[in-house]
Design a protein around this motif. Structure first.
Motif, short mmCIF file in Angstrom:
data_model
loop_
_atom_site.label_atom_id
_atom_site.label_comp_id
_atom_site.label_asym_id
_atom_site.label_seq_id
_atom_site.Cartn_x
_atom_site.Cartn_y
_atom_site.Cartn_z
N ALA A 242 47.21 35.56 43.56
CA ALA A 242 46.71 34.39 42.85
C ALA A 242 47.82 33.37 42.60
CB ALA A 242 46.07 34.80 41.53
N PHE A 252 41.36 29.91 45.15
CA PHE A 252 41.34 31.34 44.85
C PHE A 252 40.06 31.64 44.08
CE2 PHE A 252 42.13 35.10 42.35
CZ PHE A 252 42.92 35.91 43.13
N THR A 304 45.01 38.92 36.07
CA THR A 304 45.32 37.57 36.53
C THR A 304 44.82 36.56 35.50
OG1 THR A 304 45.13 38.22 38.86
CG2 THR A 304 44.92 35.87 38.35
N TYR A 308 44.84 30.61 37.29
CA TYR A 308 45.01 30.78 38.72
C TYR A 308 43.68 30.89 39.47
CZ TYR A 308 49.84 31.63 37.41
OH TYR A 308 51.10 31.48 36.90
N VAL A 309 42.57 30.84 38.74
CA VAL A 309 41.25 31.03 39.35
C VAL A 309 40.59 29.69 39.60
CG1 VAL A 309 38.97 32.06 39.07
CG2 VAL A 309 40.99 33.26 38.18
#
Length: 340
Positions: A242, A252, A304, A308-309
């Motif tokens: 990620a 991502f 995560t 980062y998504v």
């Protein structure tokens, strides 16, 4: 899922109930052979989940549902059976969702079958929606196994790829080997080979190399538990992918059904992380690779952070991390998911 046995194409599911037993594809044996594990009681179910006969959050949940229904039919002490199964894998939220579903429905076999059908149908919907993100010629990276083996059929991360391939899109999949259990090399690659989807297994450390060379267009992974703020736990090594994707400007995505979202916790800091046997790191296929004097640490998952998504691909739609309140509203109106 499509399975080729002795040159003949057959259809198998990762788990099912038949003749008083819960049947599971023994994922420890793949890709060398297809072996069916038969669970006859809750002890067998607990063993199968704990020892990775079956794995993948949705498939674990389905196995637990079938297992509790079977235990009830067998006249077992349900409190003992339930706690035994509950104690197997602490991170995968689907396990606890399935147990609660069976508690509400009286450990009924028809309820277990409905749970299985719901999860399977929702994974297909994830594929249909996720397919819209995949252009013809796309090169996709995935980590671990979030395919049909991890659900019942279709998969989560692999479901959009299956549907894209079925529609004639020319896609290529980079498959992280996924140490320490090599679930990418052994399971994801096997599933893609059965479907005829073009792919290559890469070392876990090679993803950044291909990202920097602009050879990866997007990343799609699964999840084992997703917090209300969008932090999520998935197979160890996901966090690294990620971060690399963010640095290289690559979308991502996390593909997961509503059953994987745990809105009772605020962030990934509250997700319990399973620590597994050190020999999974120290050995490959039973052959020791580290010095006899060495020990290892073996967290099965990492967390995560939501930053980062790019988005979560669910059966309800695709949501950014800051839109998960909309997802929760939809789930609250869904009688299947809204189990208190």
């Amino acid at each position: 899922m499509k399975v080729i046995i002795d040159g003949e194409v057959r259809t198998l599911k990762a788990a099912w109930y038949e003749d008083g037993e819960v049947k599971l594809i023994d994922q420890r044996e793949l890709p060398d052979k297809i072996k069916i594990f038969s669970a006859k009681n809750s002890d067998d179910i607990a063993y199968a989940i704990k020892n990775m006969v079956v794995r993948g959050a949705p498939a674990i949940g389905v196995t637990a549902a079938y297992g509790l229904a079977m235990a009830s039919k067998n006249g077992e002490d349900m409190n003992k059976a339930k706690e035994k199964i509950r104690a197997t894998r602490p991170t995968a939220y689907d396990l606890f969702k399935a147990i609660r579903y069976m508690e509400v429905n009286g450990y009924d076999m028809n309820a277990a079958r409905r749970y299985a059908m719901e999860i399977e149908g929702r994974s297909k919907k994830i594929g249909e929606l996720g397919n819209e993100l995949i252009r013809n010629g796309a090169k996709i990276l995935t980590h671990c196994n979030a395919g049909a083996l991890a659900v019942l059929d279709w998969g989560t991360a692999l479901s959009p790829m299956r549907i894209a391939h079925n529609e004639g899109k020319n896609i290529f999949v980079f498959v992280d080997e996924t140490r320490p259990r090599l679930q990418g090399a052994k399971l994801t690659a096997w599933e893609l080979a059965q479907e005829g989807i073009d792919h290559a297994i890469i070392a876990d450390n090679a993803a950044g190399f291909y990202m920097r060379r602009k050879e990866i267009d997007l990343v799609i992974v699964g999840a084992d538990r997703i917090a209300s703020n969008g932090d999520f736990a998935n197979k160890i090594g996901t966090y690294e992918k990620a971060v690399l994707a963010k640095v290289n400007g690559i979308p991502f995505y996390v593909a997961a059904p509503g059953s994987t979202f745990d809105f009772s916790i605020r962030s990934g800091d509250e997700i319990p992380i399973e620590e597994r046997d050190e020999n999974e790191v120290l050995e490959i296929n039973g052959i020791r690779i580290g010095p006899n004097e060495s020990h290892s640490k073996n967290p099965a998952f990492d967390v995560t952070p939501n930053e980062y998504v790019t988005g979560f691909i669910t059966e309800y739609g695709i949501f950014k991390p800051n839109e998960l309140n909309k997802l929760k509203d939809l789930m609250d109106k869904d009688l299947f998911m809204n189990i208190k």
